[in-house]
Write a protein that holds these residues in place. Structure first.
Motif, PDB file in Angstrom:
ATOM      1  N   HIS A  30      -2.630 -12.816   4.771  1.00  0.00           N
ATOM      2  CA  HIS A  30      -1.968 -12.292   6.001  1.00  0.00           C
ATOM      3  C   HIS A  30      -2.573 -11.085   6.566  1.00  0.00           C
ATOM      4  CE1 HIS A  30       1.240 -10.915   8.552  1.00  0.00           C
ATOM      5  NE2 HIS A  30       1.546 -12.590   8.907  1.00  0.00           N
ATOM      6  N   HIS A  31      -2.541 -10.154   5.878  1.00  0.00           N
ATOM      7  CA  HIS A  31      -3.129  -8.723   6.035  1.00  0.00           C
ATOM      8  C   HIS A  31      -3.522  -7.927   4.872  1.00  0.00           C
ATOM      9  CE1 HIS A  31       1.361  -7.931   5.326  1.00  0.00           C
ATOM     10  NE2 HIS A  31       0.673  -6.824   4.699  1.00  0.00           N
ATOM     11  N   VAL A  32      -4.307  -6.972   5.025  1.00  0.00           N
ATOM     12  CA  VAL A  32      -4.699  -5.966   4.053  1.00  0.00           C
ATOM     13  C   VAL A  32      -4.108  -4.803   4.467  1.00  0.00           C
ATOM     14  CG1 VAL A  32      -6.939  -5.360   5.031  1.00  0.00           C
ATOM     15  CG2 VAL A  32      -6.471  -4.604   2.742  1.00  0.00           C
ATOM     16  N   ALA A  33      -3.309  -3.992   3.664  1.00  0.00           N
ATOM     17  CA  ALA A  33      -3.008  -2.640   3.560  1.00  0.00           C
ATOM     18  C   ALA A  33      -3.754  -1.753   3.214  1.00  0.00           C
ATOM     19  CB  ALA A  33      -1.604  -2.703   3.323  1.00  0.00           C
ATOM     20  N   TRP A  34      -3.928  -0.505   3.993  1.00  0.00           N
ATOM     21  CA  TRP A  34      -4.679   0.892   3.321  1.00  0.00           C
ATOM     22  C   TRP A  34      -3.690   1.825   3.120  1.00  0.00           C
ATOM     23  CZ3 TRP A  34      -9.610  -0.791   2.691  1.00  0.00           C
ATOM     24  CH2 TRP A  34     -10.047  -1.850   3.336  1.00  0.00           C
ATOM     25  N   ARG A  35      -4.164   2.654   2.202  1.00  0.00           N
ATOM     26  CA  ARG A  35      -3.193   3.861   1.629  1.00  0.00           C
ATOM     27  C   ARG A  35      -3.278   4.906   2.551  1.00  0.00           C
ATOM     28  NH1 ARG A  35      -4.801   5.286  -4.292  1.00  0.00           N
ATOM     29  NH2 ARG A  35      -3.365   6.665  -4.125  1.00  0.00           N
ATOM     30  N   ALA A  36      -1.705   5.590   2.857  1.00  0.00           N
ATOM     31  CA  ALA A  36      -1.764   6.631   3.392  1.00  0.00           C
ATOM     32  C   ALA A  36      -0.913   7.532   2.066  1.00  0.00           C
ATOM     33  CB  ALA A  36      -0.866   6.820   4.550  1.00  0.00           C
ATOM     34  N   PRO A  37      -1.514   8.677   1.844  1.00  0.00           N
ATOM     35  CA  PRO A  37      -0.942   9.601   0.793  1.00  0.00           C
ATOM     36  C   PRO A  37       0.666   9.949   1.018  1.00  0.00           C
ATOM     37  CG  PRO A  37      -3.128  10.311   1.162  1.00  0.00           C
ATOM     38  CD  PRO A  37      -2.757   9.332   2.455  1.00  0.00           C
ATOM     39  N   ARG A  41      -4.590  -4.691  14.683  1.00  0.00           N
ATOM     40  CA  ARG A  41      -5.758  -5.563  14.594  1.00  0.00           C
ATOM     41  C   ARG A  41      -6.961  -4.594  14.618  1.00  0.00           C
ATOM     42  NH1 ARG A  41      -4.003 -10.639  13.269  1.00  0.00           N
ATOM     43  NH2 ARG A  41      -1.954 -11.201  13.890  1.00  0.00           N
ATOM     44  N   GLU A  42      -7.934  -5.015  13.624  1.00  0.00           N
ATOM     45  CA  GLU A  42      -9.342  -4.329  13.990  1.00  0.00           C
ATOM     46  C   GLU A  42      -9.931  -5.460  14.976  1.00  0.00           C
ATOM     47  OE1 GLU A  42     -12.104  -5.976  12.657  1.00  0.00           O
ATOM     48  OE2 GLU A  42     -11.022  -7.401  12.268  1.00  0.00           O
ATOM     49  N   PRO A  43     -10.992  -4.882  15.698  1.00  0.00           N
ATOM     50  CA  PRO A  43     -11.656  -5.750  16.747  1.00  0.00           C
ATOM     51  C   PRO A  43     -12.076  -7.063  16.304  1.00  0.00           C
ATOM     52  CG  PRO A  43     -12.358  -3.397  16.723  1.00  0.00           C
ATOM     53  CD  PRO A  43     -11.720  -3.722  15.404  1.00  0.00           C
ATOM     54  N   GLY A  44     -12.268  -7.292  15.224  1.00  0.00           N
ATOM     55  CA  GLY A  44     -12.505  -8.799  14.786  1.00  0.00           C
ATOM     56  C   GLY A  44     -11.449  -9.573  14.641  1.00  0.00           C
ATOM     57  N   GLY A  45      -9.968  -9.151  14.823  1.00  0.00           N
ATOM     58  CA  GLY A  45      -8.873 -10.096  14.672  1.00  0.00           C
ATOM     59  C   GLY A  45      -8.199  -9.824  13.470  1.00  0.00           C
ATOM     60  N   VAL A  46      -8.609  -8.988  12.378  1.00  0.00           N
ATOM     61  CA  VAL A  46      -8.037  -9.062  11.058  1.00  0.00           C
ATOM     62  C   VAL A  46      -6.695  -8.001  11.022  1.00  0.00           C
ATOM     63  CG1 VAL A  46      -8.189  -8.424   8.687  1.00  0.00           C
ATOM     64  CG2 VAL A  46     -10.158  -9.723   9.971  1.00  0.00           C
ATOM     65  N   LEU A  47      -5.766  -8.555  10.686  1.00  0.00           N
ATOM     66  CA  LEU A  47      -4.391  -7.565  10.659  1.00  0.00           C
ATOM     67  C   LEU A  47      -4.452  -6.671   9.622  1.00  0.00           C
ATOM     68  CD1 LEU A  47      -1.688  -6.975  11.938  1.00  0.00           C
ATOM     69  CD2 LEU A  47      -0.693  -8.722  10.485  1.00  0.00           C
ATOM     70  N   PHE A  48      -4.510  -5.267   9.945  1.00  0.00           N
ATOM     71  CA  PHE A  48      -4.558  -4.101   9.002  1.00  0.00           C
ATOM     72  C   PHE A  48      -3.232  -3.550   9.165  1.00  0.00           C
ATOM     73  CE2 PHE A  48      -9.242  -2.632   8.836  1.00  0.00           C
ATOM     74  CZ  PHE A  48      -9.721  -3.687   8.533  1.00  0.00           C
ATOM     75  N   GLU A  49      -2.949  -2.859   7.979  1.00  0.00           N
ATOM     76  CA  GLU A  49      -1.671  -2.146   7.931  1.00  0.00           C
ATOM     77  C   GLU A  49      -2.039  -0.772   7.481  1.00  0.00           C
ATOM     78  OE1 GLU A  49       1.233  -4.022   5.315  1.00  0.00           O
ATOM     79  OE2 GLU A  49       2.354  -2.431   5.027  1.00  0.00           O
ATOM     80  N   ILE A  50      -1.530   0.221   7.647  1.00  0.00           N
ATOM     81  CA  ILE A  50      -1.494   1.541   6.866  1.00  0.00           C
ATOM     82  C   ILE A  50      -0.208   1.706   6.095  1.00  0.00           C
ATOM     83  CG2 ILE A  50      -2.136   3.966   6.885  1.00  0.00           C
ATOM     84  CD1 ILE A  50      -3.926   3.401   8.905  1.00  0.00           C
ATOM     85  N   ALA A  51      -0.157   1.793   4.903  1.00  0.00           N
ATOM     86  CA  ALA A  51       1.398   2.151   4.281  1.00  0.00           C
ATOM     87  C   ALA A  51       1.190   3.182   3.200  1.00  0.00           C
ATOM     88  CB  ALA A  51       1.643   0.817   3.277  1.00  0.00           C
ATOM     89  N   THR A  52       2.465   3.790   3.200  1.00  0.00           N
ATOM     90  CA  THR A  52       2.247   4.918   2.400  1.00  0.00           C
ATOM     91  C   THR A  52       2.629   4.859   0.992  1.00  0.00           C
ATOM     92  OG1 THR A  52       4.903   5.028   2.735  1.00  0.00           O
ATOM     93  CG2 THR A  52       3.553   6.366   4.393  1.00  0.00           C
ATOM     94  N   ASP A  53       2.002   5.539   0.075  1.00  0.00           N
ATOM     95  CA  ASP A  53       2.170   5.499  -1.315  1.00  0.00           C
ATOM     96  C   ASP A  53       3.701   5.377  -1.965  1.00  0.00           C
ATOM     97  OD1 ASP A  53      -0.461   5.345  -1.493  1.00  0.00           O
ATOM     98  OD2 ASP A  53      -0.818   7.216  -2.682  1.00  0.00           O
ATOM     99  N   SER A  54       4.368   6.347  -1.100  1.00  0.00           N
ATOM    100  CA  SER A  54       5.897   6.365  -1.612  1.00  0.00           C
ATOM    101  C   SER A  54       6.843   5.736  -0.833  1.00  0.00           C
ATOM    102  CB  SER A  54       6.165   8.226  -1.748  1.00  0.00           C
ATOM    103  OG  SER A  54       5.288   8.739  -2.552  1.00  0.00           O
ATOM    104  N   PRO A  55       7.913   5.242  -1.095  1.00  0.00           N
ATOM    105  CA  PRO A  55       8.423   5.711  -2.600  1.00  0.00           C
ATOM    106  C   PRO A  55       7.927   4.717  -3.503  1.00  0.00           C
ATOM    107  CG  PRO A  55       9.939   4.844  -1.025  1.00  0.00           C
ATOM    108  CD  PRO A  55       9.168   4.742  -0.060  1.00  0.00           C
ATOM    109  N   ASN A  85      -3.759  -1.502  19.577  1.00  0.00           N
ATOM    110  CA  ASN A  85      -2.213  -1.603  19.700  1.00  0.00           C
ATOM    111  C   ASN A  85      -1.518  -1.309  18.147  1.00  0.00           C
ATOM    112  OD1 ASN A  85       0.113  -2.470  20.848  1.00  0.00           O
ATOM    113  ND2 ASN A  85      -0.507  -4.376  21.370  1.00  0.00           N
ATOM    114  N   VAL A  86      -0.833  -0.315  18.249  1.00  0.00           N
ATOM    115  CA  VAL A  86      -0.369  -0.020  16.873  1.00  0.00           C
ATOM    116  C   VAL A  86       1.203  -0.208  16.945  1.00  0.00           C
ATOM    117  CG1 VAL A  86      -0.499   1.432  14.822  1.00  0.00           C
ATOM    118  CG2 VAL A  86      -2.258   1.637  16.625  1.00  0.00           C
ATOM    119  N   THR A  87       1.726  -0.616  15.936  1.00  0.00           N
ATOM    120  CA  THR A  87       3.307  -0.666  15.769  1.00  0.00           C
ATOM    121  C   THR A  87       3.674   0.670  15.714  1.00  0.00           C
ATOM    122  OG1 THR A  87       3.533  -1.088  13.446  1.00  0.00           O
ATOM    123  CG2 THR A  87       3.242  -3.085  14.866  1.00  0.00           C
TER     124      THR A  87
END
Ligand code: ZN
Length: 322
Positions: free
Chosen positions: A219-226, A260-274, A244-246
């Motif tokens: 469904h998506h890949v999430a990248w880390r935000a410290p 979404r990145e330009p190729g259409g893949v859903l990205f997320e940026i998620a915090t390390d905590s809690p 277009n960011v939520t």
């Protein structure tokens, strides 16, 4: 541009059979079942999480349990392979373990490393790649795979897109990824400190097919935000780059933004905590139905509608039984 994201936070996919999924990720791959919760947007369905002992950022493989969804196909506009890091020297252990458990696997060399490719019960392609992870991991002492051979979180995600250039530019110009290598239609990027858990392979596949959001797909890949501040900086950067960011969404275990990145893949940026210990003690992770406070009023109904999950407990090295 803010500092590059350090690496993968989690990967979320769609399963049509939660029980088979749990049996596989716990019983075969030896990940710990760290959280049983609900999909906050489709709250009568499961969202389940696997990882190291604590579900540390960089280890969490998660699934929406959507049995009524169609089973269609994976393809361009999606993450098409999820890579896990296995310790250097554990390659033969995994080949034997998979053979003993009757899991079909194939072996290949990709860039500089050996790769074992398997499929989970819904058909999602997984790579096991030998490497040395820099992630802060907490071992699961009771897991079915000895610590010396246990999966060390994510290695990489492979994105398939119909046309690679726009994704390439977005990754390097906006997100701070660095191109590391190229092999035919596959380009390897790294973010943050590099190495396992920071790798993104981009595969161009103009002939399709296009992927469809369905059972057996990522469904998506999430990248880390410290932290929250870094996530807010990322949000500003992405908006300025025309994505277009939520808004920031509180997922209880972390805060998230999606685009979404330009190729259409859903990205997320998620915090390390809690993290997953916000509502369960480390030793009790995954034992109950965890609900964010704003969903607690639905607990009784959910207990009735959600099919019970049996976590394999009688785990022995090499096999699992429930
Ligand atoms: Zn997510």
């Amino acid at each position: 541009m803010p500092a590059a994201v350090p690496g993968i936070h989690h990967v979320t996919s769609i399963t049509g059979d939660v029980q088979k999924n749990v049996d596989f990720y716990v019983g075969v791959l030896g990940l710990r079942f760290v959280k049983k919760s609900i999909n906050q947007d489709v709250p009568d369905t499961y969202h389940i999480y696997f990882g190291d002992y604590l579900g540390s950022p960089g280890t969490a493989m998660t699934f929406f349990g959507w049995p009524a969804w169609p089973k269609r196909r994976t393809g361009s506009g999606q993450v098409t392979t999820v890579g896990f890091t296995i310790p250097e020297g554990s390659y033969e252990f995994w080949v034997k373990r998979l053979r003993d458990l009757h899991i079909e696997s194939s072996r290949a060399t990709r860039f500089d490393g050996d790769v074992i490719t398997i499929h989970d019960p819904d058909g999602i392609e997984l790579d096991l790649v030998a490497g040395s992870s820099a992630l802060k991991l907490t071992a699961w002492p009771d897991g079915p795979v000895p610590h010396e051979q246990a999966i060390q979180g994510f290695h990489s995600v492979t994105l398939t897109v119909a046309e690679a250039q726009a994704t390439h530019d977005f990754l390097t110009h906006t997100m701070g990824f660095r191109q590391k290598a190229q092999d035919g239609r596959r380009t390897r990027f790294e973010t943050g400190g590099g190495g396992p858990d920071s790798i993104l392979d981009l595969v161009e596949s103009p002939e399709g097919p296009a992927g469809e959001e369905s059972i057996g797909t990522v469904h998506h890949v999430a990248w880390r935000a410290p932290d929250d501040k870094r996530q807010a900086e990322w949000r500003e950067t992405l908006v300025a780059a025309g994505r277009n960011v939520t808004p920031v969404i509180d997922r209880w275990y972390f805060k998230s933004i999606y685009y979404r990145e330009p190729g259409g893949v859903l990205f997320e940026i998620a915090t390390d905590s809690p993290g997953f210990t916000i509502d369960e003690k480390p030793e009790a992770l995954g034992s109950g139905l965890s609900l964010p406070p704003w969903f607690q009023v639905r607990r009784d109904t959910l207990d009735e509608t959600l099919t019970p999950i049996v976590i394999p407990t009688n785990l022995v090295q090499g096999r699992a039984s429930s």
